[in-house]
Enzyme design. Structure first.
Site: not given
Length: 249
Positions: A133, A146
């Site tokens: 990501s 995350y």
């Protein structure tokens, strides 16, 4: 025919990648905790004339991962896509939240790599694509846990690429910005009243300088290239596919 294993292939980006790989001629194996969702992906592939199967698997469980891979004759492609998200800074991230994200996003990737790589080595090679990501590269507000997990995915990608480059195993990762998936819609519906949802959607969209979120099909198109022989000279790379976030914000 190659066998391509795709974790979390029952929806969103994972489903889009599964469909693309089937179009490319791979036999697609969807590893999915929600078997019904995996079966839907298989049905879509079959309707288009492709070859696929779904296996129930919780990637956070090493025994389950081993059992799933033991059902396969070979593993030529591995896409570590399964993952979960969490919103919150370090103070608002409970130990339970932290462990949940670590179990799926980090331990799950490790489990699949740990089981698949010996098979690839015995077959003479393979190709791996991990889903990281932009959160692995830039600071994003309220994404503490995350971001931690995606940083680990990026590091694992580099390590595997280095360790197995001489074994004909390539390993890369994708670093998307926000992608419009059912998860995004569900997040908005769960956390915001009806009158605010459109505004929130537009805010999430314009976070990307290009002015919108990505589409799963766009992520899958880049994945298909990196998993193909056309990308045979690419390993240890982290590809931004982010609408300009990492360079233009």
């Amino acid at each position: 025919m190659r066998t391509a294993v795709i974790t979390g292939g029952g929806s969103g980006i994972g489903r889009a990648i599964a469909l693309r790989q089937a179009e490319a001629g791979d036999h697609v194996v969807v590893l999915e905790r929600e078997l019904a969702a995996g079966a839907e992906t298989v049905a879509l592939i079959a309707a288009a004339g492709g070859s696929a199967e779904a296996i129930s698997c919780d990637v956070s469980d090493l025994d389950a991962v081993s059992a799933a891979f033991n059902q396969l004759q070979r593993v030529d492609v591995l896409v570590n896509n399964a993952g979960v998200a969490h919103v919150g800074n370090v103070e608002k991230t409970s130990p339970q939240d932290f462990e949940r994200l670590f179990s799926v996003n980090v331990r799950g990737v490790y489990h699949c790599l740990h089981v698949a790589i010996p098979r690839m080595r015995s077959q003479g090679g393979g190709v791996i694509l991990n889903m990281a990501s932009i959160a692995s590269k830039v600071g994003i507000r309220d994404r503490f846990a995350y971001s931690m997990t995606k940083g680990a995915v990026l590091s694992m990608t580099l390590s595997v690429a280095r360790d197995y480059v001489a074994e004909n195993i390539r390993c890369n990762c994708l670093c998307p910005a926000r992608v419009h998936t059912p998860f995004v819609d569900g997040f908005i519906e769960k956390n915001y009243p009806v009158e605010e949802r459109q505004q929130v959607f537009e805010s999430l969209s314009t976070y990307q300088p290009i002015g919108r979120m990505g589409r799963p099909e766009e992520i899958a198109a880049l994945a298909r290239f990196l998993l193909s022989d056309e990308a045979a000279f690419i390993t240890g790379a982290a590809y931004d596919i982010d609408g300009g976030v990492t360079q233009l914000r």
